[in-house]
Design an enzyme around this catalytic site. Sequence first.
Site, PDB file in Angstrom:
ATOM      1  N   ASP A  68       0.826  -1.211   0.000  1.00 28.30           N
ATOM      2  CA  ASP A  68       0.000   0.000   0.000  1.00 28.30           C
ATOM      3  C   ASP A  68       0.862   1.264   0.000  1.00 28.30           C
ATOM      4  O   ASP A  68       2.013   1.253   0.420  1.00 28.30           O
ATOM      5  CB  ASP A  68      -1.021   0.002   1.144  1.00 28.30           C
ATOM      6  CG  ASP A  68      -0.428  -0.468   2.447  1.00 28.30           C
ATOM      7  OD1 ASP A  68      -1.103  -1.229   3.163  1.00 28.30           O
ATOM      8  OD2 ASP A  68       0.724  -0.079   2.743  1.00 28.30           O
ATOM      9  N   ASP A  70       1.030   5.270   0.965  1.00 23.66           N
ATOM     10  CA  ASP A  70       0.466   6.373   1.746  1.00 23.66           C
ATOM     11  C   ASP A  70       1.034   7.691   1.252  1.00 23.66           C
ATOM     12  O   ASP A  70       2.209   7.784   0.887  1.00 23.66           O
ATOM     13  CB  ASP A  70       0.835   6.204   3.229  1.00 23.66           C
ATOM     14  CG  ASP A  70       0.199   4.959   3.825  1.00 23.66           C
ATOM     15  OD1 ASP A  70      -0.824   4.496   3.283  1.00 23.66           O
ATOM     16  OD2 ASP A  70       0.720   4.444   4.826  1.00 23.66           O
ATOM     17  N   ASP A 146       7.548   6.769  13.670  1.00 24.99           N
ATOM     18  CA  ASP A 146       8.271   5.941  14.641  1.00 24.99           C
ATOM     19  C   ASP A 146       9.773   5.798  14.354  1.00 24.99           C
ATOM     20  O   ASP A 146      10.599   6.226  15.145  1.00 24.99           O
ATOM     21  CB  ASP A 146       7.589   4.569  14.829  1.00 24.99           C
ATOM     22  CG  ASP A 146       7.185   3.894  13.523  1.00 24.99           C
ATOM     23  OD1 ASP A 146       7.566   4.393  12.452  1.00 24.99           O
ATOM     24  OD2 ASP A 146       6.491   2.859  13.583  1.00 24.99           O
TER      25      ASP A 146
HETATM   26  P1  ATP Z   1       4.162  -2.192   6.570  1.00 22.80           P
HETATM   27  O1  ATP Z   1       5.153  -2.559   5.540  1.00 22.80           O
HETATM   28  O2  ATP Z   1       3.929  -3.279   7.522  1.00 22.80           O
HETATM   29  O3  ATP Z   1       2.904  -1.587   6.046  1.00 22.80           O
HETATM   30  P2  ATP Z   1       4.603   0.459   7.526  1.00 22.80           P
HETATM   31  O4  ATP Z   1       5.815   1.129   8.081  1.00 22.80           O
HETATM   32  O5  ATP Z   1       4.092   0.985   6.228  1.00 22.80           O
HETATM   33  O6  ATP Z   1       4.923  -1.077   7.443  1.00 22.80           O
HETATM   34  P3  ATP Z   1       2.032   1.153   8.570  1.00 22.80           P
HETATM   35  O7  ATP Z   1       1.330   0.643   9.750  1.00 22.80           O
HETATM   36  O8  ATP Z   1       1.446   0.962   7.220  1.00 22.80           O
HETATM   37  O9  ATP Z   1       3.487   0.505   8.617  1.00 22.80           O
HETATM   38  O10 ATP Z   1       2.303   2.688   8.847  1.00 22.80           O
HETATM   39  C1  ATP Z   1       2.658   3.604   7.851  1.00 22.80           C
HETATM   40  C2  ATP Z   1       3.592   4.678   8.412  1.00 22.80           C
HETATM   41  O11 ATP Z   1       2.969   5.358   9.501  1.00 22.80           O
HETATM   42  C3  ATP Z   1       4.882   4.140   9.021  1.00 22.80           C
HETATM   43  O12 ATP Z   1       5.869   3.942   8.036  1.00 22.80           O
HETATM   44  C4  ATP Z   1       5.257   5.228  10.004  1.00 22.80           C
HETATM   45  O13 ATP Z   1       5.834   6.322   9.343  1.00 22.80           O
HETATM   46  C5  ATP Z   1       3.902   5.657  10.531  1.00 22.80           C
HETATM   47  N1  ATP Z   1       3.485   4.930  11.753  1.00 22.80           N
HETATM   48  C6  ATP Z   1       2.750   3.801  11.818  1.00 22.80           C
HETATM   49  N2  ATP Z   1       2.535   3.405  13.075  1.00 22.80           N
HETATM   50  C7  ATP Z   1       3.141   4.313  13.857  1.00 22.80           C
HETATM   51  C8  ATP Z   1       3.293   4.471  15.272  1.00 22.80           C
HETATM   52  N3  ATP Z   1       2.754   3.586  16.117  1.00 22.80           N
HETATM   53  N4  ATP Z   1       3.977   5.546  15.708  1.00 22.80           N
HETATM   54  C9  ATP Z   1       4.504   6.438  14.851  1.00 22.80           C
HETATM   55  N5  ATP Z   1       4.418   6.337  13.538  1.00 22.80           N
HETATM   56  C10 ATP Z   1       3.746   5.294  13.014  1.00 22.80           C
HETATM   57 MG    MG Z   2       2.212   0.385   5.247  1.00 24.33          MG
END
Ligand code: ATP
Ligand code: MG
Length: 458
Positions: A68, A70, A146
């Site tokens: 996905d 963002d 994060d």
């Molecule tokens: P994945 O590959 O599993 O989707 P991801 O890093 O994209 O990993 P997501 O949950 O989709 O994880 O979150 C998207 C973005 O939002 C992260 O890359 C980070 O920048 C931010 N984020 C997500 N969760 C948190 C959190 N608990 N605290 C701070 N920032 C967060």
């Molecule tokens: Mg993600």
Amino acid sequence: MNEPATNPDPAAIAVKMRVIPRDQHRISRKDISSGALRVLYRLNEAGYAAYLVGGAVRDLLLGGHPKDFDIATDATPEDVKRLFRNCRLIGRRFRLAHVVFGQEIVEVATFRGSSDDGSGDRHVVDGRILRDNVYGTIEEDAIRRDFTVNALYYDIADFSVRDYVGGYDDLDARVLRLIGDPVQRYREDPVRMLRAVRLAAKLEFAIAADAREPFADLGELLLHAPPARLFDESLKMLLAGNGAKSFRALERSGLLDDVFPLTARALAFRGGEQYRALIEAGLAGTDARIAQGKSVTPAFLFAILLWGAVRAQVEREVARGTEVNLAWQRVSHQVISEQAKHVAIPRRFGLVMQEMWTLQPRFEQRQKKRVFRLMAHPRFRAAYDFLLLRAAESPAMAELAQWWTQAQETSHEGLAEQLSAIPEAGDAALPAESVAPKKRPRSRRRGKPASPPRAAVE
Ligand code: ATP
Ligand code: MG
């Protein structure tokens, strides 16, 4: 995103912008989904800043294929809605725009501010934050993320990557580093500890020492994290293709004790090594199914993670004199309720788990009628798949699993004939350490053959 509204103090974090121009990084537009590209271009043409951000940028820089995409922008959700007919606004605490292109949903978030200085649209009722639309700058948006590698921005205006917190170098060094003070960031949101474990396992990154050290002291904060959020995070960790690796990392991190305490305890007990083999085999099988594009269910995952506790407690109940079927029923229910205090287990999965477990002792009864009745049970397949995993428990279980595999390959008549040799009320070839009904009370066996056990499974 689904994290709390608390954010780090921007003064405490050094922010220094670095721009990596298009010819010095590997992100190519052909690897970005068509929906995300359309949103980025349209925002940009309308005069807004528009960036791809988060996991997608991280994964593209690593040569992966994000699932996905963002987007972060300085347009407000209402601005976004005006630009896209296929847009809906979601989220009560923090509003987000979802732009929908058939199957694809592109999430568009307005830069999020770091603190409430009164300039934002924050609604507080009885001390609870109901809406928290405190918009901010891209720098503020970066530092409330994060990990540094999760705070990289791909700018559609010039195809450069922008880095405010040193994420580009950390990506190169394959290290997960928290933005700001790790202890403070974990206190704001303990789930970040699990995200560290999960992402490190998935990406094969190291967790920076200062981000690992607080686990021991702060792990117990996960005991108070919302169970529904831990359910989501558990699935991302264990049911998204990297389950076996993630489980090992979770156990090594010590956080297993805080999220799946019953599992941790069962692994520490007698027979823990066999149980670990069962978990490993179960997760490896799940990972393989995901790799082949097959379906997987949280019920099977949780049935594996809680089996050690179920088995041990049934044994204890039976030893205390509880009737066997009652023990299975009672323990299944108790174990699920106990775990659900930490990680939510939606009811529909809980029911399937109970059936899978309570059918296990019935595999040990090989009288003709019972065998055919079990094979016709709607949950037979799931329970049999679980039995196959249990082959790792002992040679006797391996033999039992093999018997049922052969039974299914044998014709109905052939099997019927083979089973006629087994006396109806006998205890045919029960594995030694079985917790199946061993002896039924005399009175119930007199006259007609005893009715088959009816746990909460029929
Ligand atoms: P994945 O590959 O599993 O989707 P991801 O890093 O994209 O990993 P997501 O949950 O989709 O994880 O979150 C998207 C973005 O939002 C992260 O890359 C980070 O920048 C931010 N984020 C997500 N969760 C948190 C959190 N608990 N605290 C701070 N920032 C967060
Ligand atoms: Mg993600």
